[in-house]
Motif scaffolding. Sequence first.
Motif, PDB file in Angstrom:
ATOM      1  N   SER A 152      25.092 -43.353  12.830  1.00  0.00           N
ATOM      2  CA  SER A 152      26.490 -42.908  12.792  1.00  0.00           C
ATOM      3  C   SER A 152      27.358 -43.729  13.731  1.00  0.00           C
ATOM      4  N   GLN A 153      26.738 -44.382  14.716  1.00  0.00           N
ATOM      5  CA  GLN A 153      27.473 -45.158  15.705  1.00  0.00           C
ATOM      6  C   GLN A 153      27.612 -46.633  15.314  1.00  0.00           C
ATOM      7  N   PHE A 154      27.197 -46.956  14.101  1.00  0.00           N
ATOM      8  CA  PHE A 154      27.285 -48.328  13.609  1.00  0.00           C
ATOM      9  C   PHE A 154      28.188 -48.357  12.374  1.00  0.00           C
ATOM     10  N   ARG A 185      33.453 -38.350  10.357  1.00  0.00           N
ATOM     11  CA  ARG A 185      34.747 -38.095   9.729  1.00  0.00           C
ATOM     12  C   ARG A 185      35.560 -39.382   9.625  1.00  0.00           C
ATOM     13  N   ALA A 186      35.483 -40.218  10.658  1.00  0.00           N
ATOM     14  CA  ALA A 186      36.198 -41.498  10.619  1.00  0.00           C
ATOM     15  C   ALA A 186      35.624 -42.410   9.540  1.00  0.00           C
ATOM     16  N   HIS A 187      34.282 -42.499   9.452  1.00  0.00           N
ATOM     17  CA  HIS A 187      33.664 -43.339   8.424  1.00  0.00           C
ATOM     18  C   HIS A 187      34.059 -42.860   7.029  1.00  0.00           C
ATOM     19  N   ALA A 188      34.092 -41.541   6.840  1.00  0.00           N
ATOM     20  CA  ALA A 188      34.458 -40.988   5.532  1.00  0.00           C
ATOM     21  C   ALA A 188      35.883 -41.375   5.163  1.00  0.00           C
ATOM     22  N   GLU A 189      36.825 -41.231   6.098  1.00  0.00           N
ATOM     23  CA  GLU A 189      38.234 -41.520   5.808  1.00  0.00           C
ATOM     24  C   GLU A 189      38.493 -43.016   5.677  1.00  0.00           C
ATOM     25  N   LEU A 190      37.934 -43.807   6.594  1.00  0.00           N
ATOM     26  CA  LEU A 190      38.189 -45.244   6.563  1.00  0.00           C
ATOM     27  C   LEU A 190      37.625 -45.914   5.316  1.00  0.00           C
ATOM     28  N   ASN A 191      36.500 -45.396   4.826  1.00  0.00           N
ATOM     29  CA  ASN A 191      35.853 -45.982   3.659  1.00  0.00           C
ATOM     30  C   ASN A 191      36.055 -45.162   2.391  1.00  0.00           C
ATOM     31  N   CYS A 192      36.770 -44.026   2.510  1.00  0.00           N
ATOM     32  CA  CYS A 192      37.059 -43.157   1.365  1.00  0.00           C
ATOM     33  C   CYS A 192      35.769 -42.726   0.665  1.00  0.00           C
ATOM     34  N   LEU A 193      34.849 -42.164   1.452  1.00  0.00           N
ATOM     35  CA  LEU A 193      33.539 -41.738   0.980  1.00  0.00           C
ATOM     36  C   LEU A 193      33.310 -40.262   1.264  1.00  0.00           C
ATOM     37  N   TRP A 194      32.512 -39.632   0.428  1.00  0.00           N
ATOM     38  CA  TRP A 194      31.956 -38.334   0.797  1.00  0.00           C
ATOM     39  C   TRP A 194      30.779 -38.594   1.740  1.00  0.00           C
ATOM     40  N   ILE A 195      30.599 -37.755   2.744  1.00  0.00           N
ATOM     41  CA  ILE A 195      29.424 -37.838   3.609  1.00  0.00           C
ATOM     42  C   ILE A 195      28.818 -36.448   3.737  1.00  0.00           C
ATOM     43  N   GLY A 196      27.575 -36.314   3.304  1.00  0.00           N
ATOM     44  CA  GLY A 196      26.840 -35.069   3.482  1.00  0.00           C
ATOM     45  C   GLY A 196      25.961 -35.193   4.707  1.00  0.00           C
ATOM     46  N   ALA A 197      26.105 -34.276   5.663  1.00  0.00           N
ATOM     47  CA  ALA A 197      25.380 -34.368   6.932  1.00  0.00           C
ATOM     48  C   ALA A 197      24.449 -33.175   7.102  1.00  0.00           C
ATOM     49  N   GLN A 202      17.919 -25.290  14.545  1.00  0.00           N
ATOM     50  CA  GLN A 202      17.891 -25.076  15.998  1.00  0.00           C
ATOM     51  C   GLN A 202      18.912 -25.926  16.740  1.00  0.00           C
ATOM     52  N   LYS A 203      19.556 -26.874  16.040  1.00  0.00           N
ATOM     53  CA  LYS A 203      20.588 -27.706  16.661  1.00  0.00           C
ATOM     54  C   LYS A 203      21.984 -27.388  16.125  1.00  0.00           C
ATOM     55  N   ALA A 204      22.095 -26.365  15.288  1.00  0.00           N
ATOM     56  CA  ALA A 204      23.368 -26.072  14.625  1.00  0.00           C
ATOM     57  C   ALA A 204      24.465 -25.643  15.602  1.00  0.00           C
ATOM     58  N   GLY A 205      24.093 -25.146  16.768  1.00  0.00           N
ATOM     59  CA  GLY A 205      25.092 -24.717  17.739  1.00  0.00           C
ATOM     60  C   GLY A 205      26.008 -25.841  18.181  1.00  0.00           C
ATOM     61  N   LYS A 206      25.517 -27.075  18.154  1.00  0.00           N
ATOM     62  CA  LYS A 206      26.341 -28.217  18.552  1.00  0.00           C
ATOM     63  C   LYS A 206      27.050 -28.857  17.361  1.00  0.00           C
ATOM     64  N   GLY A 207      26.752 -28.368  16.173  1.00  0.00           N
ATOM     65  CA  GLY A 207      27.370 -28.894  14.963  1.00  0.00           C
ATOM     66  C   GLY A 207      26.490 -28.599  13.771  1.00  0.00           C
ATOM     67  N   PRO A 208      26.947 -27.792  12.821  1.00  0.00           N
ATOM     68  CA  PRO A 208      26.123 -27.414  11.676  1.00  0.00           C
ATOM     69  C   PRO A 208      26.155 -28.453  10.559  1.00  0.00           C
ATOM     70  N   SER A 209      25.255 -28.300   9.622  1.00  0.00           N
ATOM     71  CA  SER A 209      25.245 -29.150   8.432  1.00  0.00           C
ATOM     72  C   SER A 209      26.526 -28.922   7.631  1.00  0.00           C
ATOM     73  N   GLY A 210      26.925 -29.940   6.865  1.00  0.00           N
ATOM     74  CA  GLY A 210      28.122 -29.789   6.052  1.00  0.00           C
ATOM     75  C   GLY A 210      28.420 -31.024   5.245  1.00  0.00           C
ATOM     76  N   ILE A 211      29.551 -31.004   4.561  1.00  0.00           N
ATOM     77  CA  ILE A 211      29.964 -32.095   3.684  1.00  0.00           C
ATOM     78  C   ILE A 211      31.405 -32.461   4.010  1.00  0.00           C
ATOM     79  N   ILE A 212      31.637 -33.758   4.224  1.00  0.00           N
ATOM     80  CA  ILE A 212      32.959 -34.287   4.542  1.00  0.00           C
ATOM     81  C   ILE A 212      33.526 -34.967   3.308  1.00  0.00           C
TER      82      ILE A 212
END
Length: 278
Positions: A152-154, A185-197, A202-212
């Motif tokens: 995600s950082q590339f 979210r930036a990659h999705a908007e800049l490239n006009c893509l859907w991103i499913g994450a 057990q890690k959902a408290g910091k960010g749950p699964s979803g679709i952008i």
Amino acid sequence: MKLAMAQTVISTDISTNGAAIRAMIAKAAAQGARLVGFCEGALSGYSKFQMDSPAEWPHFDWAAQEAELRAIAVLCGDLRIFAAVGGAHRLPAGHSPHNCLYILSDSGSLLSRYDKRFLSNSELDGWYTPGTAPIIVEVDGFRLGCAICIESQFPEVFSDYERMGVDGVIFSSYGLPSYFQIALRAHAELNCLWIGAATPAQKAGKGPSGIIGPDGEWMVQCAQKPKPDLAVASLDRSDPAYEIALQKARPWRAKARQGDIYREKLVDDPRSHNRDEY
């Protein structure tokens, strides 16, 4: 095309993980999803979180993972649904496995496999071996790339997929902290893509699964709680909400990157004739 991103609990027991994955696949199929994505290490477990050290790889139960993967593939065939399942892929003796996404088809077979290319510093310390190439899978006319965790950082991972003509990217991670979400979210908007994450429960408290969506906004997210859940959304190129992103911004940006629209407008700059005057 309906896409689903799962949020399952990962344990140290491969058969337990496999059962959780199959239950979520059945739930996704019941909601009409054509592909369901799971988090990094969903079947095998992920590096130091379910294992103490890379020295455990020689003792990993590859037969158990193979059996569970086959059972998952059979279910995909029975329910006519694709699945992207995080796991480890065994390499010859002396090499750490790949950190991968197994892509299972709706015919019940292994369609492809994406091996994580950009590994984290800790992953390089004996945990995993990097992959070498992107992959694209096609589901009902939608082309989807794959990426895992620190990728995600590339930005080039996502911009390269855009140039390859994908509609979206399946992103699998062991956690979706805020800076991952911002980047996705930036990659999705800049490239006009859907991103499913996808992330583990057990890690959902910091960010749950979803679709952008291709506008960079979340379409749907799972509950931000440490429990299994599923996010489902329809990918529709004709959706009026994405007219600007898909029908205007994306084709125009492709022309802009190619450059001809600017070269046609160039004029002779007199400053280039005698630079000493300026």
